[in-house]
Scaffold this motif. Structure first.
Motif, PDB file in Angstrom:
ATOM      1  N   ARG A 192      35.959  -8.323   7.970  1.00 21.73           N
ATOM      2  CA  ARG A 192      35.344  -7.476   8.871  1.00 21.73           C
ATOM      3  C   ARG A 192      36.065  -7.912  10.423  1.00 21.73           C
ATOM      4  N   SER A 193      35.658  -6.867  11.215  1.00 18.35           N
ATOM      5  CA  SER A 193      36.201  -7.091  12.592  1.00 18.35           C
ATOM      6  C   SER A 193      36.082  -8.373  13.344  1.00 18.35           C
ATOM      7  N   LEU A 194      36.937  -9.380  13.500  1.00 21.00           N
ATOM      8  CA  LEU A 194      36.533 -10.492  14.457  1.00 21.00           C
ATOM      9  C   LEU A 194      37.184 -10.471  15.937  1.00 21.00           C
ATOM     10  N   GLY A 195      37.942  -9.371  16.331  1.00 25.52           N
ATOM     11  CA  GLY A 195      38.563  -9.416  17.388  1.00 25.52           C
ATOM     12  C   GLY A 195      39.858 -10.080  17.381  1.00 25.52           C
ATOM     13  N   SER A 196      40.640 -10.078  18.382  1.00 33.89           N
ATOM     14  CA  SER A 196      41.755 -10.919  18.540  1.00 33.89           C
ATOM     15  C   SER A 196      41.467 -12.470  18.697  1.00 33.89           C
ATOM     16  N   SER A 197      40.118 -12.509  19.627  1.00 30.33           N
ATOM     17  CA  SER A 197      39.929 -13.797  19.829  1.00 30.33           C
ATOM     18  C   SER A 197      39.291 -14.406  18.573  1.00 30.33           C
ATOM     19  N   GLY A 198      38.999 -14.007  17.576  1.00 25.70           N
ATOM     20  CA  GLY A 198      38.325 -14.449  16.554  1.00 25.70           C
ATOM     21  C   GLY A 198      39.770 -14.754  15.655  1.00 25.70           C
ATOM     22  N   ALA A 199      40.620 -14.099  15.769  1.00 28.86           N
ATOM     23  CA  ALA A 199      41.869 -14.362  14.855  1.00 28.86           C
ATOM     24  C   ALA A 199      42.784 -15.768  15.362  1.00 28.86           C
ATOM     25  N   LEU A 200      42.512 -15.694  16.759  1.00 28.43           N
ATOM     26  CA  LEU A 200      42.977 -16.972  17.576  1.00 28.43           C
ATOM     27  C   LEU A 200      42.337 -18.137  17.294  1.00 28.43           C
ATOM     28  N   GLY A 215      41.033 -10.070  12.241  1.00 31.53           N
ATOM     29  CA  GLY A 215      41.253 -10.018  13.629  1.00 31.53           C
ATOM     30  C   GLY A 215      40.881  -8.822  14.146  1.00 31.53           C
ATOM     31  N   THR A 216      41.615  -8.239  15.005  1.00 34.49           N
ATOM     32  CA  THR A 216      41.630  -7.226  15.822  1.00 34.49           C
ATOM     33  C   THR A 216      41.214  -5.721  14.972  1.00 34.49           C
ATOM     34  N   VAL A 264      42.573 -19.034  12.895  1.00 33.83           N
ATOM     35  CA  VAL A 264      44.003 -19.419  12.318  1.00 33.83           C
ATOM     36  C   VAL A 264      44.025 -20.817  12.492  1.00 33.83           C
ATOM     37  N   PRO A 265      43.704 -21.559  13.591  1.00 36.62           N
ATOM     38  CA  PRO A 265      43.852 -23.089  13.803  1.00 36.62           C
ATOM     39  C   PRO A 265      42.996 -23.698  12.853  1.00 36.62           C
ATOM     40  N   GLN A 266      41.773 -23.016  12.658  1.00 36.16           N
ATOM     41  CA  GLN A 266      40.657 -23.980  11.614  1.00 36.16           C
ATOM     42  C   GLN A 266      41.124 -23.752  10.035  1.00 36.16           C
ATOM     43  N   ARG A 267      41.817 -22.857  10.061  1.00 40.70           N
ATOM     44  CA  ARG A 267      42.428 -22.655   8.686  1.00 40.70           C
ATOM     45  C   ARG A 267      41.297 -21.633   7.833  1.00 40.70           C
ATOM     46  N   ALA A 268      40.437 -21.144   8.725  1.00 36.96           N
ATOM     47  CA  ALA A 268      39.506 -20.161   8.217  1.00 36.96           C
ATOM     48  C   ALA A 268      39.966 -18.888   7.459  1.00 36.96           C
ATOM     49  N   ILE A 269      41.042 -18.491   8.340  1.00 40.70           N
ATOM     50  CA  ILE A 269      41.897 -17.374   7.859  1.00 40.70           C
ATOM     51  C   ILE A 269      43.388 -17.695   7.864  1.00 40.70           C
ATOM     52  N   ASP A 270      44.286 -16.811   7.048  1.00 38.88           N
ATOM     53  CA  ASP A 270      45.486 -17.515   6.779  1.00 38.88           C
ATOM     54  C   ASP A 270      46.254 -16.541   7.733  1.00 38.88           C
ATOM     55  N   ILE A 271      46.147 -15.186   8.052  1.00 39.87           N
ATOM     56  CA  ILE A 271      46.911 -14.469   9.053  1.00 39.87           C
ATOM     57  C   ILE A 271      45.899 -13.891   9.930  1.00 39.87           C
ATOM     58  N   GLY A 272      46.036 -14.137  11.100  1.00 43.88           N
ATOM     59  CA  GLY A 272      45.294 -13.296  12.151  1.00 43.88           C
ATOM     60  C   GLY A 272      46.015 -12.085  12.901  1.00 43.88           C
ATOM     61  N   LEU A 273      44.980 -11.035  13.138  1.00 40.45           N
ATOM     62  CA  LEU A 273      45.806  -9.958  13.572  1.00 40.45           C
ATOM     63  C   LEU A 273      45.142  -9.840  15.054  1.00 40.45           C
ATOM     64  N   SER A 274      46.301  -9.924  15.988  1.00 41.35           N
ATOM     65  CA  SER A 274      45.924  -9.905  17.469  1.00 41.35           C
ATOM     66  C   SER A 274      46.685  -8.772  18.199  1.00 41.35           C
ATOM     67  N   SER A 275      45.868  -8.195  19.120  1.00 41.22           N
ATOM     68  CA  SER A 275      46.448  -7.124  20.191  1.00 41.22           C
ATOM     69  C   SER A 275      47.098  -7.738  20.941  1.00 41.22           C
TER      70      SER A 275
END
Length: 272
Positions: free
Chosen positions: A61-69, A33-34, A72-83
Motif C-alpha cells: 500500500r502507499s508509503l509515500g516517497s518518504s516511506g520508500a526511503l 513507496g509513492t 529500503v535501508p531497513q530492508r523492510a522493502i526490496d525496491i522503493g518507489l520515489s518521486s
C-alpha cells in the motif's frame, strides 16, 4: 510529517515480520513507496510473475516517497518507489536512485464535472475561493495535500499567484484533505465538485473515473510532457541498496525490457 511518522511505524512492524518469516516462503520482491507509481508497478509485477512464476512480487500500500526511503535501508522493502532523487545524506546510507519513467502531473476532476481546462489565473482563484463554482453551479472543492508533498510543490512552481493561493487554501476551513495519492483520487472521484492533483499514470493504471484538465490550453499528454510544452511532470525513481539482490536486478531489467517499456507507455509514461 504525519505520513512520514505513520510510514516509519508501519515499516518497523513490516521489518519485524520479515525477520520472523525468514526463508519460509518462495523468493519475494517487496516494492513500496509513492502512490502515483503503485498501479503501474502492480501491472509490471503481475507481468514479471507470469514470466518468472517462482518469484512473487508484492506491491505494498502507499508509503509515500518518504516511506520508500525509510524502508529500503531497513530492508523492510526490496525496491522503493520515489518521486524524487536522493539527498547526499541518503546516498551516504548506501542507497541508489535510478530514474525509470516520467508521467504528466495533472489537475483532475470527476467526469461529472463539465470543465475541460483551466488557466493558471483560474487555478489560483480556485484555491483562494474567488472562483467558487463550476459552470454547472456545483461548488468547487479543491482537494489539499500536505504542504511538502511533491504535488503541492509542483503547483507552487507554476506561478507566484498560485503559490500565494495555496497558502490561503491551507487556511480555508472545510476543504477536503488527502494523505496519500490514492486517497486524493478517491476524493476527486467521490466529492461533488472536487478538483485535485494526480498523475496520468495513476489514472490509467488504476482505471480511475477521473478526467485530466488542460492547463493554459495545453493537454497533459505524454507527448506534451516529454517535449516540455506541458509544465508539470512526475519523475519516478527505483530506490535500492548499492548492491541489490539478483532478484531485484532481474526485476529492474524486466522493467527496462520491451515488455516492461510497453506497460509503461500504455500507462501514460515516457522514458527518461
Amino acid at each position: 510529517m504525519r505520513l512520514k511518522n505513520a510510514a516509519r511505524v508501519w515499516l518497523t512492524s513490516l521489518g519485524a515480520c520479515v525477520v520472523m518469516i525468514g526463508t519460509a516462503t518462495a523468493t519475494e520482491i517487496k516494492i513500496g513507496g509513492t502512490g502515483n507509481a503503485l498501479g503501474t508497478m502492480q501491472l509490471l509485477g503481475d507481468a514479471y510473475s507470469r514470466k518468472y512464476p517462482d518469484v512473487k512480487v508484492t506491491v505494498l500500500r502507499s508509503l509515500g516517497s518518504s516511506g520508500a526511503l525509510l524502508g529500503v535501508p531497513q530492508r523492510a522493502i526490496d525496491i522503493g518507489l520515489s518521486s524524487r532523487t536522493l539527498t547526499e545524506e541518503e546516498r551516504s546510507k548506501g542507497l541508489v536512485a535510478t530514474e525509470y519513467a516520467r508521467t504528466p502531473t495533472v489537475l483532475a476532476v470527476s467526469p461529472k464535472t463539465k470543465v475541460t481546462g483551466l488557466t493558471r489565473e483560474q487555478l489560483a482563484d480556485i484555491y483562494t475561493g474567488k472562483l467558487a463554482q463550476w459552470p454547472d453551479r456545483i461548488t468547487i472543492r479543491p482537494v489539499l495535500r500536505q504542504p511538502g508533498d511533491d504535488n503541492t510543490r509542483q503547483l507552487r512552481a507554476l506561478s507566484p499567484a498560485i503559490e500565494q493561493a495555496l497558502t490561503v487554501a491551507e487556511k480555508r476551513p472545510g476543504l477536503p484533505y488527502a494523505m496519500t495519492d490514492q486517497e486524493a483520487a478517491d476524493k476527486i472521484e467521490s466529492v461533488p465538485g472536487a478538483i485535485g492533483v494526480s498523475t496520468l499514470a495513476l489514472i490509467l493504471s488504476e482505471g480511475r473515473q477521473m478526467r485530466s484538465l488542460s492547463l493554459d490550453g495545453v493537454e497533459p499528454t505524454v507527448h506534451n510532457g516529454a517535449s516540455g510544452r506541458y509544465p508539470m511532470a512526475k519523475h519516478f525513481f527505483f530506490i535500492t541498496q548499492s548492491t541489490p539482490s539478483p532478484a531485484v536486478q532481474q526485476f529492474i531489467s524486466f522493467v527496462r525490457s520491451p515488455a516492461g517499456r510497453d506497460i509503461l507507455t500504455q500507462t501514460g509514461h515516457w522514458l527518461p
